[in-house]
Design an enzyme around this catalytic site. Structure first.
Site, PDB file in Angstrom:
ATOM      1  CD  GLU A 276      54.756  39.392  32.985  1.00 15.51           C
ATOM      2  OE1 GLU A 276      54.539  38.161  33.008  1.00 15.51           O
ATOM      3  OE2 GLU A 276      54.170  40.160  32.194  1.00 15.51           O
TER       4      GLU A 276
ATOM      5  CG  ASN B 136      54.257  34.720  31.621  1.00 16.28           C
ATOM      6  OD1 ASN B 136      53.385  34.657  32.481  1.00 16.28           O
ATOM      7  ND2 ASN B 136      54.809  35.865  31.244  1.00 16.28           N
TER       8      ASN B 136
ATOM      9  CG  HIS C 290      51.519  36.633  34.605  1.00 22.17           C
ATOM     10  ND1 HIS C 290      51.631  37.083  33.307  1.00 22.17           N
ATOM     11  CD2 HIS C 290      50.190  36.669  34.886  1.00 22.17           C
ATOM     12  CE1 HIS C 290      50.422  37.371  32.850  1.00 22.17           C
ATOM     13  NE2 HIS C 290      49.530  37.134  33.780  1.00 22.17           N
TER      14      HIS C 290
ATOM     15  CG  ASP D 176      46.955  42.813  38.863  1.00 23.08           C
ATOM     16  OD1 ASP D 176      45.721  42.889  38.829  1.00 23.08           O
ATOM     17  OD2 ASP D 176      47.578  41.814  38.480  1.00 23.08           O
TER      18      ASP D 176
HETATM   19  C1  F6R Z   1      44.758  39.886  36.938  1.00 23.15           C
HETATM   20  C2  F6R Z   1      46.006  39.178  37.194  1.00 23.15           C
HETATM   21  C3  F6R Z   1      46.607  38.263  36.175  1.00 23.15           C
HETATM   22  C4  F6R Z   1      45.589  37.368  35.480  1.00 23.15           C
HETATM   23  C5  F6R Z   1      46.283  36.534  34.393  1.00 23.15           C
HETATM   24  C6  F6R Z   1      45.303  35.669  33.643  1.00 23.15           C
HETATM   25  O1  F6R Z   1      44.403  40.661  38.071  1.00 23.15           O
HETATM   26  O2  F6R Z   1      46.555  39.354  38.219  1.00 23.15           O
HETATM   27  O3  F6R Z   1      47.568  37.451  36.796  1.00 23.15           O
HETATM   28  O4  F6R Z   1      44.971  36.544  36.406  1.00 23.15           O
HETATM   29  O5  F6R Z   1      46.925  37.390  33.499  1.00 23.15           O
HETATM   30  O6  F6R Z   1      44.449  36.494  32.910  1.00 23.15           O
HETATM   31  P1  F6R Z   1      43.171  35.911  32.150  1.00 23.15           P
HETATM   32  O7  F6R Z   1      42.237  35.463  33.206  1.00 23.15           O
HETATM   33  O8  F6R Z   1      42.628  37.106  31.390  1.00 23.15           O
HETATM   34  O9  F6R Z   1      43.649  34.818  31.272  1.00 23.15           O
END
Ligand code: F6R
Length: 242
Positions: A143, A136, A138, A67
């Site tokens: 989401e 959450n 994701h 992303d």
């Molecule tokens: C990032 C992504 C997100 C993160 C998630 C956890 O490319 O796709 O799904 O893996 O938000 O983020 P952290 O590792 O910062 O807790």
């Protein structure tokens, strides 16, 4: 799903890095799917160390990131492009042509999403996808409520997701409201998946994931339907598992 419990963040990072390294060593033309955020930082650092200690040919490796924030140019210090450049592409001396990420400054986000999806499809397919998880549930920036069939698309980030990422920006208002993300359908096409989970903050999410309820309200739950998922979780993240 295979769950590997490790002691701490460092062991999680070393374990994930070893699996990425082994994939790249066994298949030099491998396609890796990569994540950003706090969790994989240690994995990339460990991978760089391992490649320096035991060099392998990475000249044919291809990578696709999950992303990118919509509205941030690749040169913006908080873009995921920059993150990857700093932590992965430059230290591993990859050619820019080997590294793919949605273009956050594309004028038409949906068109960019479709272009990116085609690029992923035209590759030989993602061999190994590295994932983190949001509190959450994701994965990527999919989401809760996102269709399990979704391909790469534009998403509106939840308030909680923007809050979790605000630490990288001056203030929460600076966190982009939208992102372009591989869809869950895109992610599920990967041949194998590694999910890394660290810290108390993620314990509830991991507990819910391991409860085996599959629902679009908790995007990561789709991983139960994938034939090859390895979860690497540290003690704190696994603290609510029985
Ligand atoms: C990032 C992504 C997100 C993160 C998630 C956890 O490319 O796709 O799904 O893996 O938000 O983020 P952290 O590792 O910062 O807790």
């Amino acid at each position: 799903m295979r769950l590997i419990k490790v002691s701490d963040y460092n062991e999680m990072s070393e374990t994930a890095a070893r699996l990425l390294y082994e994939k790249a060593a066994e298949k030099p033309e491998a396609v890796l799917g990569l994540a950003t955020g706090g969790t994989p930082e240690g994995t990339y650092a460990a991978l760089v160390r391992k490649v320096k200690a035991e060099p392998i040919d990475l000249s044919r490796l291809q990578t696709f990131n999950l992303d990118e924030y919509a509205g941030l140019s690749p040169s913006h210090p908080n873009s995921y492009y920059k993150y990857m450049e700093r932590k992965f592409v430059q230290p591993l001396q990859l050619n820019k042509m080997q590294f793919h990420i949605p273009n956050g400054e594309a004028e038409d986000g949906e068109k960019e999403a479709a272009r990116y999806e085609s690029l992923v499809q035209e590759s030989s397919g993602v061999d190994l996808q590295l994932l983190g998880i949001g509190e959450n549930g994701h994965i990527g920036f999919n989401e809760p409520g996102t269709s399990f069939q979704a391909k790469t698309h534009v998403v509106t980030l939840n308030k909680e997701t923007r809050a979790a990422n605000a630490k990288y920006f001056k203030q929460i208002e600076d966190v982009p409201e939208k992102a372009i993300t591989m869809g869950i359908g895109t992610i599920m096409n990967s041949r194998s998946i590694i999910l890394i989970v660290s810290g108390k903050r993620k314990a509830q999410a991991l507990k819910r994931l391991m409860s085996e309820e599959v629902s679009e309200d908790f995007p990561a739950s789709i991983l139960h339907s994938h034939p090859d998922v390895t979860i690497i979780a540290d003690k704190e993240a696994a603290s609510l598992l029985s």
